[in-house]
Design an enzyme around this catalytic site. Sequence first.
Site, short mmCIF file in Angstrom:
data_model
loop_
_atom_site.label_atom_id
_atom_site.label_comp_id
_atom_site.label_asym_id
_atom_site.label_seq_id
_atom_site.Cartn_x
_atom_site.Cartn_y
_atom_site.Cartn_z
N ASN A 91 38.96 48.09 35.27
CA ASN A 91 38.97 46.67 34.95
C ASN A 91 37.66 46.37 34.00
O ASN A 91 36.58 46.23 34.57
CB ASN A 91 38.81 45.89 36.19
N LYS B 137 36.96 43.57 32.70
CA LYS B 137 36.51 42.28 32.80
C LYS B 137 36.55 41.65 31.38
O LYS B 137 37.15 42.04 30.55
CB LYS B 137 35.19 42.02 33.63
N HIS C 93 42.05 39.06 41.81
CA HIS C 93 40.67 39.39 41.79
C HIS C 93 39.73 38.48 42.42
O HIS C 93 39.93 37.22 42.02
CB HIS C 93 40.27 40.02 40.74
N GLU D 200 36.91 37.49 41.51
CA GLU D 200 36.41 36.64 40.32
C GLU D 200 37.33 35.46 39.93
O GLU D 200 36.93 34.41 39.94
CB GLU D 200 35.72 37.72 39.26
N GLU E 205 38.62 45.14 47.98
CA GLU E 205 37.46 45.08 47.39
C GLU E 205 36.53 44.16 48.15
O GLU E 205 36.55 42.96 48.01
CB GLU E 205 37.54 44.60 46.07
N GLY F 209 29.83 44.86 41.66
CA GLY F 209 29.03 44.54 40.50
C GLY F 209 27.61 44.58 41.15
O GLY F 209 26.46 44.09 40.63
N SER G 15 31.64 48.77 43.16
CA SER G 15 30.74 49.66 42.86
C SER G 15 30.96 51.20 42.96
O SER G 15 30.05 52.28 43.52
CB SER G 15 29.30 49.77 43.58
C1 PEP Z 1 35.79 44.87 40.07
O1 PEP Z 1 35.58 44.27 39.20
O2 PEP Z 1 36.98 45.09 40.53
C2 PEP Z 1 34.73 46.17 40.57
C3 PEP Z 1 35.04 46.89 41.90
O3 PEP Z 1 33.44 46.07 40.04
P1 PEP Z 1 32.45 47.02 40.36
O4 PEP Z 1 33.06 48.39 39.98
O5 PEP Z 1 31.65 46.83 39.04
O6 PEP Z 1 31.65 46.80 41.43
#
Ligand code: PEP
Length: 257
Positions: free
Chosen positions: A9, A11, A99, A101, A171, A177, A217
């Site tokens: 992703n 973003k 997601h 976000e 998630e 992040g 992460s």
């Molecule tokens: C994500 O945006 O779905 C995500 C898991 O980001 P990160 O790997 O940076 O934690």
Amino acid sequence: MRKPLISGNWKMNLNHFEALKLVQELSYQVSRDDVELVDVSLHPPFTDIRTVQTVLESDRLPFALGAQHCYHEDAGAFTGEVSPAMLAKLNVAYVIAGHSERREIFGESDEMVNLKVKAILQHGMTPILCCGETLDEREAGQAEQKIAKQITAGLAGLASEHVGGMVVAYEPIWAIGTGRTASADDAQAMCAHARAIVAEVAGEAAAATVRIQYGGSVKPVNAAELMSQPDIDGALVGGACLEAESFGRIIQYRLAE
Ligand code: PEP
């Protein structure tokens, strides 16, 4: 056997020139053998999708095209939105829905996510339905309940065959992040719980084939351990997918096992 899916992703990162460079670097980093046992999807911003589609198809690269979002209507007066029909026309295969976000920053409700999941399926693409709890919810012992609600609402009204072909991404929001990853045991327990919810909503057959990703992460250093868990069928990767070297090493997680 469920074939794992590793999704990147991007973003709101990388313009279309940078997108081209990243896909080309990734194609040097990852061999066809690496992707024999794992599916890979790339989810660039909308402005990069046509460029990424062109390079994937002209160079016959073994990565599927993905998107990060879409609206649920086919066309109309929805300023700023992109329709599932437009994505399908670009051979997009996977679309992320719900997601955290988008839920937190753009106010996407469970109902909007459900409409989006249905629209993605109607256009022959595969939704990646995201769910996950905040740190407060986890500390209050509400993590299981939170994802049960999100999964149940996200899958409402769907046929079992459709659910069985989908992807659910667990998630934990506190791990996105932040550099904090759920332990492999915690991630496994939550992904097993997500699968049990799918079984309740859509039946055992759908639960046996739905792919459940872990996200939060994921890095080359923790990918192998997470991916070795029986209910984890892939990873949704944010930060670490923006460098070919780190995303390539996650795709090659088996080399580190
Ligand atoms: C994500 O945006 O779905 C995500 C898991 O980001 P990160 O790997 O940076 O934690």
